[in-house]
Scaffold this motif. Structure first.
Motif, PDB file in Angstrom:
ATOM      1  N   UNK A   1      69.787  24.088  45.868  1.00 36.18           N
ATOM      2  CA  UNK A   1      70.841  23.113  45.545  1.00 36.18           C
ATOM      3  C   UNK A   1      70.622  22.607  44.132  1.00 36.18           C
ATOM      4  N   UNK A   2      71.639  22.780  43.282  1.00 39.89           N
ATOM      5  CA  UNK A   2      71.536  22.294  41.899  1.00 39.89           C
ATOM      6  C   UNK A   2      72.584  21.226  41.653  1.00 39.89           C
ATOM      7  N   UNK A   3      72.231  20.269  40.802  1.00 38.86           N
ATOM      8  CA  UNK A   3      73.217  19.326  40.265  1.00 38.86           C
ATOM      9  C   UNK A   3      73.227  19.556  38.764  1.00 38.86           C
ATOM     10  N   UNK A   4      74.373  19.875  38.198  1.00 38.84           N
ATOM     11  CA  UNK A   4      74.409  20.182  36.758  1.00 38.84           C
ATOM     12  C   UNK A   4      75.642  19.597  36.106  1.00 38.84           C
TER      13      UNK A   4
ATOM     14  N   UNK B   1      74.159  26.090  46.396  1.00 36.57           N
ATOM     15  CA  UNK B   1      75.203  25.097  46.129  1.00 36.57           C
ATOM     16  C   UNK B   1      75.003  24.514  44.744  1.00 36.57           C
ATOM     17  N   UNK B   2      76.080  24.382  43.988  1.00 30.68           N
ATOM     18  CA  UNK B   2      76.015  23.661  42.709  1.00 30.68           C
ATOM     19  C   UNK B   2      76.944  22.450  42.809  1.00 30.68           C
ATOM     20  N   UNK B   3      76.365  21.272  42.626  1.00 30.61           N
ATOM     21  CA  UNK B   3      77.156  20.041  42.555  1.00 30.61           C
ATOM     22  C   UNK B   3      77.455  19.788  41.089  1.00 30.61           C
ATOM     23  N   UNK B   4      78.738  19.693  40.769  1.00 31.81           N
ATOM     24  CA  UNK B   4      79.122  19.409  39.376  1.00 31.81           C
ATOM     25  C   UNK B   4      80.518  18.803  39.341  1.00 31.81           C
ATOM     26  N   UNK B   5      80.710  17.894  38.390  1.00 34.11           N
ATOM     27  CA  UNK B   5      82.037  17.317  38.170  1.00 34.11           C
ATOM     28  C   UNK B   5      82.650  17.901  36.904  1.00 34.11           C
ATOM     29  N   UNK B   6      81.890  18.737  36.191  1.00 33.66           N
ATOM     30  CA  UNK B   6      82.356  19.228  34.888  1.00 33.66           C
ATOM     31  C   UNK B   6      82.052  20.713  34.702  1.00 33.66           C
ATOM     32  N   UNK B   7      82.553  21.569  35.624  1.00 35.24           N
ATOM     33  CA  UNK B   7      82.283  23.006  35.457  1.00 35.24           C
ATOM     34  C   UNK B   7      83.039  23.559  34.242  1.00 35.24           C
ATOM     35  N   UNK B   8      82.520  24.642  33.664  1.00 37.86           N
ATOM     36  CA  UNK B   8      83.201  25.262  32.519  1.00 37.86           C
ATOM     37  C   UNK B   8      84.469  25.972  32.980  1.00 37.86           C
ATOM     38  N   UNK B   9      84.419  26.513  34.206  1.00 37.83           N
ATOM     39  CA  UNK B   9      85.559  27.286  34.702  1.00 37.83           C
ATOM     40  C   UNK B   9      85.946  26.759  36.080  1.00 37.83           C
ATOM     41  N   UNK B  10      87.264  26.704  36.343  1.00 33.83           N
ATOM     42  CA  UNK B  10      87.714  26.373  37.691  1.00 33.83           C
ATOM     43  C   UNK B  10      87.352  27.513  38.627  1.00 33.83           C
ATOM     44  N   UNK B  11      87.638  28.713  38.186  1.00 29.42           N
ATOM     45  CA  UNK B  11      87.229  29.912  38.911  1.00 29.42           C
ATOM     46  C   UNK B  11      86.656  30.922  37.914  1.00 29.42           C
ATOM     47  N   UNK B  12      85.605  31.639  38.211  1.00 29.50           N
ATOM     48  CA  UNK B  12      84.816  31.503  39.433  1.00 29.50           C
ATOM     49  C   UNK B  12      84.018  30.208  39.411  1.00 29.50           C
TER      50      UNK B  12
ATOM     51  N   UNK C   1      72.672  35.334  48.713  1.00 31.99           N
ATOM     52  CA  UNK C   1      73.105  33.945  48.930  1.00 31.99           C
ATOM     53  C   UNK C   1      74.617  33.831  49.058  1.00 31.99           C
ATOM     54  N   UNK C   2      75.044  32.873  49.890  1.00 30.80           N
ATOM     55  CA  UNK C   2      76.440  32.431  49.881  1.00 30.80           C
ATOM     56  C   UNK C   2      76.491  31.287  48.879  1.00 30.80           C
ATOM     57  N   UNK C   3      77.447  31.328  47.931  1.00 34.49           N
ATOM     58  CA  UNK C   3      77.415  30.358  46.830  1.00 34.49           C
ATOM     59  C   UNK C   3      78.762  29.666  46.678  1.00 34.49           C
ATOM     60  N   UNK C   4      78.723  28.346  46.558  1.00 30.93           N
ATOM     61  CA  UNK C   4      79.947  27.601  46.245  1.00 30.93           C
ATOM     62  C   UNK C   4      79.606  26.260  45.631  1.00 30.93           C
TER      63      UNK C   4
END
Ligand code: ACO
Length: 321
Positions: free
Chosen positions: A135-138, A76-87, A102-105
């Motif tokens: 689990x990452x927060x980035x 899991x990646x927790x982020x409010x500012x991803x570079x891309x909406x998808x992927x 891994x299952x990733x979202x």
């Protein structure tokens, strides 16, 4: 059965920006920023991305736990500012790590994002669906901050932190509480792209962070101690039973206000925001990793983690290290 944190990691961009550097860009001063926020400097991306930082933090967490990317079942990646909406960022991190099983979202709960992702991972593990989770927060908030707005650009920093959790027979995470209040969404917001298609084109609105600082302050010092008390009471613990409070690093005065309201000495509230600023969902796992690597976390210690931010979202978790 419990869920235990078995590894931590973090990554920060190379470039350090001091308050004096900011005073060259906007009308501010080192004195004002330190006094109002406790922040002295922050790391700012000169090319690092949420994905590259989160991947580096995840690699370090795996190394710390003595595990391989191939072992990871949930990412899991927790982020409010991803570079891309998808992927999503998590799938890109999965690809870099080579965590093919891994299952990733991604998950976005702003500054509470890491805590909400940790709770999500625990729920999967407790339900018997997976045995472990990374689990990452980035955040690379520097791309959504208005660098001409002195009331916000001095607050934030970029970085990522990660933990590996695993099902365990030893006591680990004891309990969580989570809350959201969508009626207060306007106090901290950042618009995405405007709706524009062949049928409609809405007027341009700023895509930068906008914040009512006083409202955010009042919310944090009121709701965070209440939710910490809630999770402690549910586990028959009191604020004095907690060895360390690893809180979201928004602002020194917020952390001090929370300590006062819990009647707990400030030295149980470690802080790193003087060096890294407010890194939103990365704040808690980066601080946790620093404490872990400094040898300040001893087995059996009781820790509270608490995140709070835009949404509004807030929550707390109590655990045995
Ligand atoms: N440098 C110098 N002066 C400044 C700066 C700056 N960087 N920013 C604002 N000011 C000025 C304002 O323009 C204002 O001037 P004026 O009186 O002439 O109008 C004056 O300082 C006071 O401004 P306020 O906004 O009232 O300042 P306040 O004492 O409330 O401090 C702060 C602002 C630090 C943002 C405070 O409200 C706060 O800590 N809020 C919490 C917000 C926070 O931490 N947000 C992080 C993101 S959310 C999260 O992570 C949960």
């Amino acid at each position: 059965m419990s869920v235990k944190i078995i590894g931590t990691g973090s990554a920060l961009p190379q470039k350090i920006v001091t308050n004096d550097d900011l005073a060259q860009m906007v009308e501010t001063s080192d004195e004002w920023i330190r006094e109002r926020t406790g922040i002295g400097s922050r790391h700012i991306s000169t090319g690092e991305t949420v994905v590259s930082l989160a991947a580096e933090a995840c690699e370090r967490a795996l190394e710390n736990a003595g595990k391989n990317p191939a072992d990871v079942q949930l990412l899991l990646v927790a982020t409010a500012a991803p570079e891309t909406g998808i992927p999503c960022a998590a799938c890109q991190v999965q690809s870099i790590l080579g965590a093919g099983s891994a299952v990733a979202f991604d998950l976005n709960a702003a500054c509470a994002g890491f805590l909400f992702a940790l709770h999500t991972a625990c729920a999967y593990i407790e339900a018997g669906i997976y045995e472990n989770a990374l689990i990452a927060g980035g955040e690379v908030l520097s791309k959504i901050v208005d660098w001409t707005d002195r009331s916000t650009c001095v607050l934030f920093g970029d970085g990522a932190g990660a933990v590996l959790v695993q099902r365990s027979e030893q006591p680990g995470i004891l309990g969580f509480v989570q809350h959201s209040d969508g009626t207060k969404g306007e106090v901290l917001q950042c618009h995405s792209r405007q709706l524009s298609n062949p049928y409609i084109s809405l007027p341009f609105d700023s895509h930068f962070v906008k914040m009512d600082g006083r409202e955010v302050f009042a919310f944090a010092v009121r709701q965070v101690p209440a939710c910490i008390r809630e999770v402690l009471e549910r586990n028959s613990l009191s604020p004095a039973d907690v060895d360390l409070y690893v809180l979201h690093q928004a602002n020194r005065r917020i952390v001090e206000g929370i300590a006062r309201r819990l009647s707990v000495e400030e030295d149980r509230f470690p802080m790193n925001l003087d060096r890294v600023g407010n890194m939103s969902s990365a704040a808690i796992p980066v601080l946790l990793d620093e404490l872990n690597r400094e040898g300040r976390l001893r087995q059996g210690m009781t820790l509270v983690l608490s995140g709070f931010g835009a949404g509004l979202t807030y929550g707390a978790c109590v655990l045995r290290w």
